[in-house]
Design a protein around this motif. Structure first.
Motif, PDB file in Angstrom:
ATOM      1  N   GLY A 116      -9.439   0.035   4.094  1.00 11.01           N
ATOM      2  CA  GLY A 116      -9.498   1.479   4.469  1.00 11.01           C
ATOM      3  C   GLY A 116     -10.398   1.882   5.583  1.00 11.01           C
ATOM      4  O   GLY A 116     -10.349   2.620   6.528  1.00 11.01           O
ATOM      5  N   ALA A 117     -11.393   1.120   5.366  1.00 12.73           N
ATOM      6  CA  ALA A 117     -12.597   1.389   6.222  1.00 12.73           C
ATOM      7  C   ALA A 117     -12.535   1.001   7.690  1.00 12.73           C
ATOM      8  O   ALA A 117     -12.854   1.615   8.885  1.00 12.73           O
ATOM      9  CB  ALA A 117     -14.084   0.975   5.843  1.00 12.73           C
ATOM     10  N   MET A 118     -11.818  -0.264   7.568  1.00  6.09           N
ATOM     11  CA  MET A 118     -11.475  -1.010   9.032  1.00  6.09           C
ATOM     12  C   MET A 118     -10.417   0.019   9.747  1.00  6.09           C
ATOM     13  O   MET A 118     -10.608   0.065  11.028  1.00  6.09           O
ATOM     14  CB  MET A 118     -10.867  -2.283   8.977  1.00  6.09           C
ATOM     15  CG  MET A 118     -11.730  -3.325   8.553  1.00  6.09           C
ATOM     16  SD  MET A 118     -11.200  -4.944   8.427  1.00  6.09           S
ATOM     17  CE  MET A 118     -10.576  -5.294   6.851  1.00  6.09           C
ATOM     18  N   VAL A 119      -9.573   0.334   9.154  1.00  4.75           N
ATOM     19  CA  VAL A 119      -8.396   1.185   9.589  1.00  4.75           C
ATOM     20  C   VAL A 119      -8.953   2.618  10.413  1.00  4.75           C
ATOM     21  O   VAL A 119      -8.835   2.930  11.374  1.00  4.75           O
ATOM     22  CB  VAL A 119      -7.124   1.710   8.700  1.00  4.75           C
ATOM     23  CG1 VAL A 119      -6.373   2.757   9.342  1.00  4.75           C
ATOM     24  CG2 VAL A 119      -6.345   0.587   8.184  1.00  4.75           C
ATOM     25  N   ILE A 120      -9.826   3.330   9.443  1.00 11.70           N
ATOM     26  CA  ILE A 120     -10.574   4.330   9.949  1.00 11.70           C
ATOM     27  C   ILE A 120     -11.460   4.276  11.029  1.00 11.70           C
ATOM     28  O   ILE A 120     -11.803   5.180  11.861  1.00 11.70           O
ATOM     29  CB  ILE A 120     -11.195   5.343   8.714  1.00 11.70           C
ATOM     30  CG1 ILE A 120      -9.911   5.739   7.779  1.00 11.70           C
ATOM     31  CG2 ILE A 120     -11.866   6.738   9.292  1.00 11.70           C
ATOM     32  CD1 ILE A 120      -9.007   6.423   8.334  1.00 11.70           C
ATOM     33  N   LEU A 121     -12.177   3.196  10.966  1.00  8.11           N
ATOM     34  CA  LEU A 121     -13.083   2.911  12.037  1.00  8.11           C
ATOM     35  C   LEU A 121     -12.358   2.881  13.426  1.00  8.11           C
ATOM     36  O   LEU A 121     -12.962   3.482  14.492  1.00  8.11           O
ATOM     37  CB  LEU A 121     -13.564   1.618  11.990  1.00  8.11           C
ATOM     38  CG  LEU A 121     -14.486   0.754  13.180  1.00  8.11           C
ATOM     39  CD1 LEU A 121     -15.802   1.603  13.395  1.00  8.11           C
ATOM     40  CD2 LEU A 121     -15.035  -0.466  12.810  1.00  8.11           C
TER      41      LEU A 121
END
Length: 595
Positions: A116-121
């Motif tokens: 999820g953090a990679m997507v929002i990054l």
């Protein structure tokens, strides 16, 4: 009525692929450039409204200014004249092979917060570019985020974006956008700015990592009320895997007051990159990571779990060695949320707890000592004065003259091996540990230099032994991998492993130092053999030669064994891959199976 097969200017409509509140999206063909495009056509019932046409045109103008890999690129816009002739407006953009983030998480919720953090990054990188051009998105939500098949995230639908007055940097909030992703100031009609998009990005990150929205209700009014109050379950409570570092990022992005959020989306980008780097995921490799994840989510998650446990454990040990205990405990906690029975981390935490209890006990003893000394002084002062002994004694009286002692009282000090440092076992050992004491011999004045407690962590700890400078004895490393020494001077410590898995390692330790000595895993050798000399072989996907040893390296892994895939190719052999387990420092042979 517009239909599939119709041609708008030079764009042929091939198939209908989606529909939103404002427009219908078609996959189309640019007949001039022979490329596939997306054609977004404003709903017929909205084309009569000037406000709808203005919003549609505003999207075209906004996106046309932006060039970024994470923003959907616009190729063409119908314009007012073509729109009048057609009866509706349309925008032509790049076509994305993939689905929306909403479709992706509906089909398969994200398990690991790191994904999820990679997507929002990538979403935040797109917003940072838009903000630098003075554009607010104002409708960041999973439906407006596309996931391309190669892992590239595309932010789209700037239909309600607003050009920001660069002198004021705020606009008067209007109730445009999706209610569940609005910021409190947006709901209340207060001025909004870039931090409104920060809040929306925080909500989407919450949704991806927790698995549900932070603000829910029976109807939009109830949702808006909860957003205005900004009360939601702490993401770290909702999903323990999120951990403190990512949890703090989410909470800061979703602060009720804009001044308490990230002042710029770029700072959120930096925070997310640091979190991913701590997780062993390079910030510049996020696209490739997501490409592998969306290509095969199950396989990626299995590999990611092993990677995270390995990297976070090693990172926690490094932090502990640097005396950054609070940060190390956070990292170890992340490991245990993934692997609750991780023996290595549990042993480390047990050691930390034991030292904490010993320290607390020592402080309590000191406190009791201070109280006892105070009581003694009070008692002494309350006694009557001592009577002086006369210098001239009467008959039958014996005189006692104290003789100055030439001995210095001190704890038992072992006989030195040389004039410098000696090493012996503790004569008193209440804990049952085998902790050597290294002490400097008394100097000319009879003073003994006390040793400082020094901790050494040996890895791998199984079958490990250590040796202290000046003492030929090799002692076994305890099961928890922690050796406690009392050092009074810089001392050389050697560590080796009886199993033959690892390369011996020697290091100088200073008194009071807390360090880790890792004996690197030795490479293993694997040889592929086959009676069919025409057969070919691959080892871990690499073409190799029969009867030639293949070197298997272990790098920084925590495991002393590794699975290697060997595949024989040829008409006379079975093509089924063979998985062989090899041990560090060892050798193995794999033989082909004839057809």
């Amino acid at each position: 009525m517009i239909q599939v097969g119709q041609v708008l200017d030079k764009y042929e409509l091939l198939e209908r692929v989606g529909q939103g509140g404002m427009a219908v999206v078609y996959r189309g063909l640019d007949r001039s450039l022979k490329r596939v495009v997306a054609v977004k056509i404003l709903h017929k019932h909205l084309s009569d409204y000037q406000e709808a046409r203005d919003r549609f045109e505003r999207e075209a103008q906004a996106v046309a200014k932006l060039r970024h890999e994470n923003i959907l690129e616009i190729f063409d816009y119908s314009g007012s004249e073509d729109a009048a002739a057609l009866g509706s407006s349309y925008i032509v953009t790049e076509f994305i092979e993939g689905g929306t983030l909403k479709q992706v998480i509906t089909d398969r919720p994200i398990t690991f917060p790191e994904v999820g953090a990679m997507v929002i990054l990538q979403v935040c990188r797109a917003l940072a570019h838009a903000h630098s051009a003075g554009i607010l998105h104002r409708d960041v939500k999973p439906e407006n985020i596309m996931i391309r098949s190669d892992g590239v995230v595309k932010l789209m639908d700037f239909g309600i974006s607003h050009m920001v007055d660069l002198e004021r940097l705020t606009v008067t909030g209007q109730l445009l956008g999706s209610p569940a992703y609005m910021a409190p100031e947006h709901v209340e009609g207060r001025p909004i700015d870039y931090r409104t998009d920060v809040f929306a990005a925080g909500i989407v990150l919450y949704q991806l990592t927790v698995g549900k929205l932070p603000f829910e209700g029976k109807n939009p009014h109830e949702v808006l009320k909860r957003i205005a109050e900004c009360k939601f379950v702490d993401p770290r409570t909702a999903n323990a895997r999120i951990g403190n570092r990512l949890g703090k990022i989410i909470l800061r992005a979703m602060a009720i007051e804009p001044n308490d959020r990230f002042p710029a989306i770029g700072e959120m980008v930096t925070a997310l990159e640091a979190y991913l780097e701590e997780s062993g995921i390079a910030a510049d490799k996020v696209q490739a990571e997501l490409g592998r994840y969306f290509g095969s989510p199950g396989a990626y998650e299995l590999a990611l779990e092993e990677r995270l446990v390995d990297h976070l454990t090693r990172h926690g040990i490094t932090l502990l060695a640097a005396n950054d205990r609070a940060h190390a405990l956070d990292v170890f906690d992340r490991v245990l949320t993934i692997d609750a029975d991780n023996a290595k981390v549990i042993a480390i935490l047990d050691g930390i707890n034991r030292r904490t209890r010993i320290k607390a006990g020592a402080m309590a003893i000191c406190a009791i000592g201070v109280i006892a000394f105070g009581a003694y002084m009070i008692h002494r002062r309350s006694k009557p004065p001592e009577v002086d002994v006369p210098s001239t004694l009467g008959p039958g009286t014996l005189a006692w003259t104290p003789v100055p002692s030439t001995q210095t009282a001190h704890d038992i000090v072992p006989a030195p091996v040389d004039a410098g440092v000696a090493s012996v076992d503790d004569p008193v050992n209440p804990t049952g540990s085998n902790r050597p004491t290294v002490a400097v011999t008394p100097d000319a004045g009879g003073t003994v230099v006390a040793g400082k407690r020094t901790k050494l962590r040996a890895f791998p700890e199984k079958n490990a032994e250590y040796q202290v400078e000046g003492d030929p004895t090799w002692r076994p490393v305890p099961a928890n991998g922690i050796v406690e020494l009392d050092l009074a001077a810089e001392t050389t410590i050697s560590v080796r492993n009886q199993s033959g898995c690892c390369q011996p390692f020697t290091q100088k330790l200073s008194p009071g130092e807390d360090t880790t000595i890792t004996t690197p895993f030795l490479p293993a050798q694997l040889t592929a053999k086959c009676a069919d000399e025409t057969a070919r072989v691959t080892v871990d996907g690499k073409t190799w030669q029969l009867d030639k040893p293949y070197t298997v390296t272990f790098g920084n892994t925590l495991s002393s064994s590794k699975n290697v895939k060997v595949e024989f190719l040829g008409e006379g052999v079975e093509p089924k891959p063979i998985v062989e387990k090899v041990n560090a420092g060892g050798s193995a042979e794999v033989t082909c199976v004839p057809r």
